[in-house]
Write an enzyme that holds these catalytic residues in place. Structure first.
Site, PDB file in Angstrom:
ATOM      1  N   GLU A 108       1.007  -1.081   0.086  1.00  0.00           N
ATOM      2  CA  GLU A 108       0.014  -0.001  -0.059  1.00  0.00           C
ATOM      3  C   GLU A 108       0.985   1.063   0.125  1.00  0.00           C
ATOM      4  O   GLU A 108       1.774   1.340   0.802  1.00  0.00           O
ATOM      5  CB  GLU A 108      -0.804  -0.038   0.976  1.00  0.00           C
ATOM      6  CG  GLU A 108      -1.973  -0.887   1.349  1.00  0.00           C
ATOM      7  CD  GLU A 108      -2.985  -0.969   0.306  1.00  0.00           C
ATOM      8  OE1 GLU A 108      -3.019   0.060  -0.493  1.00  0.00           O
ATOM      9  OE2 GLU A 108      -3.536  -1.980  -0.387  1.00  0.00           O
ATOM     10  N   CYS A 130      -1.784   8.617   3.720  1.00  0.00           N
ATOM     11  CA  CYS A 130      -1.936   8.304   2.366  1.00  0.00           C
ATOM     12  C   CYS A 130      -3.197   8.871   1.824  1.00  0.00           C
ATOM     13  O   CYS A 130      -3.553   8.785   0.816  1.00  0.00           O
ATOM     14  CB  CYS A 130      -1.470   7.039   2.041  1.00  0.00           C
ATOM     15  SG  CYS A 130      -2.323   5.831   2.958  1.00  0.00           S
TER      16      CYS A 130
HETATM   17  C1  UN1 Z   1      -6.709   6.557   7.754  1.00  0.00           C
HETATM   18  O1  UN1 Z   1      -6.857   7.401   6.831  1.00  0.00           O
HETATM   19  O2  UN1 Z   1      -7.414   6.740   8.758  1.00  0.00           O
HETATM   20  O3  UN1 Z   1      -0.472   5.199   5.492  1.00  0.00           O
HETATM   21  C2  UN1 Z   1      -5.756   5.448   7.614  1.00  0.00           C
HETATM   22  C3  UN1 Z   1      -1.692   5.678   5.486  1.00  0.00           C
HETATM   23  C4  UN1 Z   1      -2.857   4.851   5.314  1.00  0.00           C
HETATM   24  C5  UN1 Z   1      -3.783   4.631   6.301  1.00  0.00           C
HETATM   25  C6  UN1 Z   1      -4.819   5.597   6.250  1.00  0.00           C
HETATM   26  N1  UN1 Z   1      -2.368   3.412   4.839  1.00  0.00           N
HETATM   27  O4  UN1 Z   1      -1.784   6.938   5.710  1.00  0.00           O
END
Ligand code: UN1
Length: 461
Positions: free
Chosen positions: A230, A264
């Site tokens: 991810e 993200c």
């Molecule tokens: C969120 O928006 O609560 O690393 C989680 C990150 C994402 C997770 C977001 N994989 O920001």
């Protein structure tokens, strides 16, 4: 800091060292993986109820220590107190949810061609899963990977970001108390420890940057092991002329600037359809109204960014945007506190091709881009290499439904912020945002197990 240790420091008070740990070298990583592999055999072949009970006990212990975990998260990664408390609660929810999933059906049966055989597909764990996780969700991300991995019978070795080793160590201690010896462990270190991990585990789940994610995926594929990565986002919010202006402005401001934009899932592009002025003003007002400062204060929404390098990156991106013809509706400068603070920065006047509107900065900075009509908004939204999450603000639900099929995005939110994730639903993106199957929800089993198709035929009369 010597090269054989890693340390984390508080972003709001960089003189404060939060945790120092020795770097795990190759042999330490393989020892951790071997121990997890040994422990995983009995764990996988034992009772699923046992796994449910262990993960439930972990949830209970985390719930009992919520405040301590939240305080550490504030101190180590500068997450505002309200969000930190929310993340610990989410961690408890993740553990309880996957504790129950351990008892879900683990396969299917099929009608056998001969009418007499038993034909089935059953899911089996991989062995040891390596987790490489970022600092920005130092509890939720390790848990939404580790909880399903463990629930379905795997062992786990976690390599957290060096900036979040304190939170990871606490999690390790907590899990050590409820799991068989060696089944879960953490190794500290940077790229080398990560490489050693990818070289020795049976599956890898990664969250972090696009470049590292691609390298991890290539290395894992070279070893024929399952991989899931991810990575970044350049998430857009499309604001249609019929949107509830103030509600949309409040939602976008929080999604763009909350935790200083270090998600993200943060909103980086605000695409306003039609006359952009009224919404842009409402958004700038909403951003000016956000609490900025000490992440330990209950009212703070925007704390510091993680390191001095991260602050430099945001300020450089702001400067580049100015050179590219952008102007600042808010912010554009470093904060005056001692920590790594940057003012929440909203930029207007850029072309959708400008670097700030194409690449991820991972800071409290977003661009407002006008669009003639919905078609142009979709084109701008899809015109980047990422495709994680997109939101649409409108009262016209027919329009929203039509956009579901036209936006290149793993997740679509209507009248809701891009940030925020439901652990019981699949999570992941399109294009450069993700590689491999989705995380979380019922999708997690697809990644953390492999299907065996089994035919059992009767010997006959
Ligand atoms: C969120 O928006 O609560 O690393 C989680 C990150 C994402 C997770 C977001 N994989 O920001």
């Amino acid at each position: 800091m010597s090269s054989d240790t890693v340390e984390s420091r508080s972003p709001q008070d960089p003189d404060e060292v939060v945790q120092v740990l020795p770097v795990a070298d190759r042999s330490a990583v393989s020892r951790a993986v071997d121990a997890a592999r040994d422990a995983a055999r009995g764990w996988a072949s034992g009772s699923a109820l046992n796994r449910t009970q262990a993960l439930t006990a972990a949830a209970d212990q985390l719930a009992a220590q919520s405040e301590r975990f939240a305080d550490l998260m504030v101190r180590e990664v500068g997450k505002p107190a309200g969000e930190a408390a929310g993340e610990v609660a989410r961690g408890v929810g993740i553990l309880r949810y996957f504790a129950q999933q351990a008892l879900d059906p683990d396969g299917q049966t099929y009608p056998a061609p001969d009418g007499a055989s038993l034909l089935m597909a059953r899911r089996y764990p991989h062995g040891v899963v390596g987790l490489i996780t970022p600092w920005n969700f130092p509890l939720a991300i390790p848990l939404w990977k580790a909880a399903p991995a463990l629930a379905f019978g795997n062992g786990v070795v976690l390599k957290p970001s060096p900036y979040a080793i304190g939170c990871a160590l606490e999690l390790d201690n907590l899990l050590d108390g409820v799991l068989p010896n060696g089944l879960f462990s953490m190794v500290a270190g940077g790229a080398e420890a990560g490489e050693a991990l990818v070289d020795s585990v049976d599956a890898v789940s990664f969250t972090g940057s696009v470049d590292v994610g691609r390298q991890v995926a290539l290395a894992a594929t070279g070893r024929h092991i399952p991989v899931q990565a991810e990575m970044g986002g350049q998430n857009a919010s499309l604001v249609l002329p019929d949107a509830d202006r103030d509600a949309a402005a409040a939602s976008v401001a929080a999604a763009a600037m909350g935790y200083a934009g270090q998600k993200c899932t943060a909103t980086s592009r605000v695409i306003v359809v039609g006359n952009p002025e009224p919404f842009t003003e409402a958004l700038a007002d909403a951003v000016r109204g956000l609490g900025v400062g000490d992440p330990g204060d209950a009212d703070t929404v925007v704390g510091p960014v993680i390191t001095e390098d991260a602050r430099r990156k945001v300020l450089d991106a702001a400067e580049k945007a100015r050179v590219d013809g952008g102007s600042f509706l808010t912010g554009g400068r470093a904060g005056d506190a001692h920590g790594h603070f940057v003012e929440p920065t909203l930029v207007t006047g850029l072309s959708p091709d400008a670097e700030l509107a194409r690449e991820e900065v991972f800071g409290p900075i977003a661009t407002v881009l006008p669009a003639r009509d919905v078609d142009e908004a979709v084109e701008i939204s899809n015109g980047v290499r990422y495709g994680l999450v997109t939101s649409v603000f409108t009262r016209d639900l027919d329009r929203a439904l039509e956009l579901v099929g036209r936006l290149d995005t793993g997740m679509l939110k209507v009248n809701a912020p891009t940030s925020g994730v439901d652990f019981h639903a699949p999570f992941g993106g399109e294009k450069a945002s993700s590689i491999g199957p989705r995380e979380q929800g019922k999708a997690a089993r697809d990644f953390y197990t492999s299907t065996r198709t089994i035919t059992m035929s009767p010997l006959g009369a």
